[in-house]
Write a protein that holds these residues in place. Structure first.
Motif, short mmCIF file in Angstrom:
data_model
loop_
_atom_site.label_atom_id
_atom_site.label_comp_id
_atom_site.label_asym_id
_atom_site.label_seq_id
_atom_site.Cartn_x
_atom_site.Cartn_y
_atom_site.Cartn_z
N ALA A 175 -8.21 32.43 -38.12
CA ALA A 175 -7.27 32.24 -37.00
C ALA A 175 -7.82 32.84 -35.71
CB ALA A 175 -5.92 32.87 -37.35
N ALA A 176 -8.43 34.01 -35.83
CA ALA A 176 -8.96 34.69 -34.64
C ALA A 176 -10.19 34.00 -34.07
CB ALA A 176 -9.29 36.13 -34.98
N MET A 177 -10.83 33.19 -34.90
CA MET A 177 -12.09 32.56 -34.47
C MET A 177 -11.96 31.10 -34.07
SD MET A 177 -15.26 33.96 -36.72
CE MET A 177 -16.30 32.86 -35.73
N LYS A 178 -10.77 30.56 -34.10
CA LYS A 178 -10.59 29.12 -33.85
C LYS A 178 -11.20 28.67 -32.52
CE LYS A 178 -6.89 27.29 -36.72
NZ LYS A 178 -5.58 26.63 -36.76
N ALA A 179 -10.97 29.43 -31.47
CA ALA A 179 -11.50 29.05 -30.15
C ALA A 179 -13.02 29.02 -30.17
CB ALA A 179 -11.00 30.02 -29.09
N LYS A 180 -13.63 30.03 -30.78
CA LYS A 180 -15.09 30.10 -30.87
C LYS A 180 -15.63 28.96 -31.72
CE LYS A 180 -18.93 33.19 -32.00
NZ LYS A 180 -19.52 33.22 -30.63
N LEU A 181 -14.93 28.65 -32.80
CA LEU A 181 -15.37 27.57 -33.69
C LEU A 181 -15.36 26.23 -32.97
CD1 LEU A 181 -13.44 28.61 -36.93
CD2 LEU A 181 -15.89 28.88 -36.48
N LYS A 182 -14.37 26.02 -32.11
CA LYS A 182 -14.32 24.80 -31.32
C LYS A 182 -15.52 24.72 -30.38
CE LYS A 182 -9.29 24.19 -31.39
NZ LYS A 182 -8.03 24.17 -30.59
N ASN A 183 -15.86 25.86 -29.77
CA ASN A 183 -17.02 25.90 -28.87
C ASN A 183 -18.31 25.61 -29.62
OD1 ASN A 183 -15.49 26.48 -26.59
ND2 ASN A 183 -15.67 28.68 -26.85
N ILE A 184 -18.39 26.10 -30.85
CA ILE A 184 -19.59 25.84 -31.67
C ILE A 184 -19.74 24.35 -31.94
CG2 ILE A 184 -20.63 26.18 -33.95
CD1 ILE A 184 -19.39 28.99 -33.97
N THR A 200 -12.18 15.61 -25.43
CA THR A 200 -12.05 14.35 -26.17
C THR A 200 -12.34 14.51 -27.66
OG1 THR A 200 -14.36 13.80 -25.62
CG2 THR A 200 -12.65 12.94 -24.17
N THR A 201 -12.71 15.71 -28.08
CA THR A 201 -13.01 15.95 -29.50
C THR A 201 -11.75 16.29 -30.27
OG1 THR A 201 -15.28 16.74 -29.03
CG2 THR A 201 -14.28 17.40 -31.13
N LYS A 202 -11.58 15.66 -31.42
CA LYS A 202 -10.46 15.98 -32.29
C LYS A 202 -10.92 17.04 -33.29
CE LYS A 202 -8.30 11.41 -31.99
NZ LYS A 202 -7.85 10.19 -32.72
N PHE A 203 -10.42 18.26 -33.14
CA PHE A 203 -10.83 19.37 -33.98
C PHE A 203 -9.95 19.43 -35.23
CE2 PHE A 203 -11.86 20.59 -29.58
CZ PHE A 203 -13.22 20.83 -29.71
N THR A 204 -10.41 18.81 -36.30
CA THR A 204 -9.65 18.83 -37.53
C THR A 204 -9.76 20.19 -38.21
OG1 THR A 204 -11.49 18.08 -38.92
CG2 THR A 204 -10.13 16.39 -37.87
N ASN A 205 -8.77 20.53 -38.99
CA ASN A 205 -8.78 21.81 -39.70
C ASN A 205 -9.97 21.88 -40.66
OD1 ASN A 205 -7.14 24.20 -39.59
ND2 ASN A 205 -6.65 23.88 -41.75
N ALA A 206 -10.31 20.74 -41.25
CA ALA A 206 -11.43 20.69 -42.19
C ALA A 206 -12.75 21.01 -41.49
CB ALA A 206 -11.50 19.31 -42.84
N ALA A 207 -12.93 20.43 -40.29
CA ALA A 207 -14.16 20.67 -39.53
C ALA A 207 -14.26 22.13 -39.09
CB ALA A 207 -14.20 19.75 -38.31
N LEU A 208 -13.14 22.69 -38.66
CA LEU A 208 -13.13 24.08 -38.22
C LEU A 208 -13.42 25.02 -39.39
CD1 LEU A 208 -10.01 24.00 -35.87
CD2 LEU A 208 -12.39 24.27 -35.16
N LYS A 209 -12.86 24.73 -40.56
CA LYS A 209 -13.09 25.58 -41.72
C LYS A 209 -14.55 25.49 -42.19
CE LYS A 209 -8.45 26.06 -43.63
NZ LYS A 209 -7.54 25.86 -44.80
N LYS A 210 -15.14 24.33 -42.03
CA LYS A 210 -16.55 24.16 -42.39
C LYS A 210 -17.43 25.04 -41.48
CE LYS A 210 -20.23 20.71 -42.76
NZ LYS A 210 -20.60 19.27 -42.57
N GLU A 211 -17.13 25.03 -40.18
CA GLU A 211 -17.88 25.87 -39.25
C GLU A 211 -17.66 27.35 -39.55
OE1 GLU A 211 -20.13 25.09 -37.12
OE2 GLU A 211 -19.88 22.92 -37.37
N TYR A 212 -16.44 27.69 -39.93
CA TYR A 212 -16.12 29.09 -40.24
C TYR A 212 -16.93 29.55 -41.45
CZ TYR A 212 -13.44 33.28 -41.37
OH TYR A 212 -13.08 34.59 -41.64
N LYS A 213 -17.04 28.69 -42.45
CA LYS A 213 -17.78 29.03 -43.66
C LYS A 213 -19.27 29.26 -43.34
CE LYS A 213 -18.90 27.31 -48.29
NZ LYS A 213 -18.74 26.19 -49.26
N ASN A 214 -19.81 28.45 -42.43
CA ASN A 214 -21.23 28.54 -42.10
C ASN A 214 -21.55 29.62 -41.08
OD1 ASN A 214 -21.79 26.38 -43.79
ND2 ASN A 214 -21.52 24.86 -42.17
N TYR A 215 -20.51 30.13 -40.42
CA TYR A 215 -20.74 31.12 -39.36
C TYR A 215 -21.05 32.50 -39.93
CZ TYR A 215 -19.95 34.23 -35.41
OH TYR A 215 -20.11 35.21 -34.45
#
Length: 311
Positions: free
Chosen positions: A248-257, A125-140
């Motif tokens: 791109a390679a981390m998108k699935a992991k970022l969603k899990n985070i 039910t979560t909408k994974f926006t590109n902005a949210a994913l990129k924010k998690e990527y930056k912090n990871y």
């Protein structure tokens, strides 16, 4: 401690016998004695008054609603894996720990299943926006391998750093100076971790992530336990660090985070569950139990109002 470590929704074992089907006219006894009998009807009448009994019914309803829509996303294999991991972690004390927390092996498995359904529903039910994913990527931060030396005083930690500057071996100092009984015998080496770790203190993580391979902290890292209030001083050495993969390679992991972060907030979980209960049009037939899902409905309504006001 058990509940804090697991973070799971506990289905209280004492109330597992809650009878949720219609009791009208049911005279079957659950206990008999020379002094009288206890019928299912009387048992149900008393049990439904208790918070434990009410929560079990709420959990049963939630499980049915979520399983219909998200059940296919939860495998028995994943539940078994979680169960065995915790069982191994607690070893010989597993059974007694379950008992002390009001659970049996069966109800513990039930709690794992319910939690897994909630996670699947949250992800679905979560909408994974590109902005949210990129924010998690930056912090990871990717996995690192570090060694530590801990001391009870800042002066002792400074002495360790002074010895390192003179060329002393980190592993040798860890074995002789560190107060950390878990790592000192291994020369201070810890298990690898990344920025999603919930077992490594955030202050230690922050200090470690600033280091390059072969470097160590030149000032003591102060960590005060929120539970005990005790202060420990760390000297940290970076042994090796993984390279962060592409976005791109981390998108699935970022969603899990993102999902894990949402699952750590009780109100967010309740709001998601409340939304699903609303969509399933749940009706409570027993007037005495009408309010058992109110916490979820209220959380959902509050989340909806907050979302509307922020637009």
């Amino acid at each position: 401690m058990w509940k804090k470590v697991l973070g799971f929704v506990v289905i209280i074992a004492a109330a597992v016998g809650l009878v949720v089907y219609g009791m009208g006219g049911n005279t079957k006894n659950v206990a008999v004695s020379d002094s009288g009998s206890v019928s299912e009807a009387s048992y149900y009448k008393e049990l439904k008054k208790t918070p434990a009994g009410q929560q079990v019914l709420a959990n049963m309803i939630i499980e049915k609603v979520l399983a219909k829509k998200f059940g296919d996303d939860v495998s028995q294999k994943s539940i078994d894996k979680q169960y065995n991991k915790v069982k191994k972690q607690y070893g010989s004390s597993f059974a007694t720990t379950l008992t002390s927390n009001g659970m049996t092996e069966a109800t513990f498995r039930d709690s794992l299943y319910l939690r897994a359904l909630e996670e699947a529903a949250m992800k679905g039910t979560t909408k994974f926006t590109n902005a949210a994913l990129k924010k998690e990527y930056k912090n990871y931060h990717a996995k690192v391998n570090i060694s530590i030396i801990t001391t009870d005083s800042e002066s002792d930690a400074k002495d360790v750093i002074a010895s390192l500057k003179k060329g002393k071996d980190f592993a040798t100092l860890a074995k002789s100076k560190s107060t950390d009984t878990t790592t000192k015998s291994a020369g201070g080496k810890m298990s690898a971790f990344d920025s999603t770790s919930t077992t490594v203190d955030s202050t230690v993580q922050k200090a470690a992530f600033k280091l390059k391979k072969g470097e160590y902290t030149t000032t003591p890292v102060k960590v005060t336990s929120s539970s005990t209030g005790t202060t420990t001083y760390y000297v940290i050495k970076m042994n090796s660090l993984d390279k962060k993969k592409s976005f791109a390679a981390m998108k699935a992991k970022l969603k899990n985070i993102i999902v894990t972060d949402k699952m750590s907030d009780t109100t967010t979980v309740q709001a998601m569950v409340g939304d699903q209960l609303n969509k399933a049009k749940v009706t409570i037939k027993d007037s005495d139990l009408k309010s058992i899902l109110s916490t979820y409905y209220e959380a959902a309504e509050s989340a909806k109002s907050s979302s509307s006001s922020s637009k």
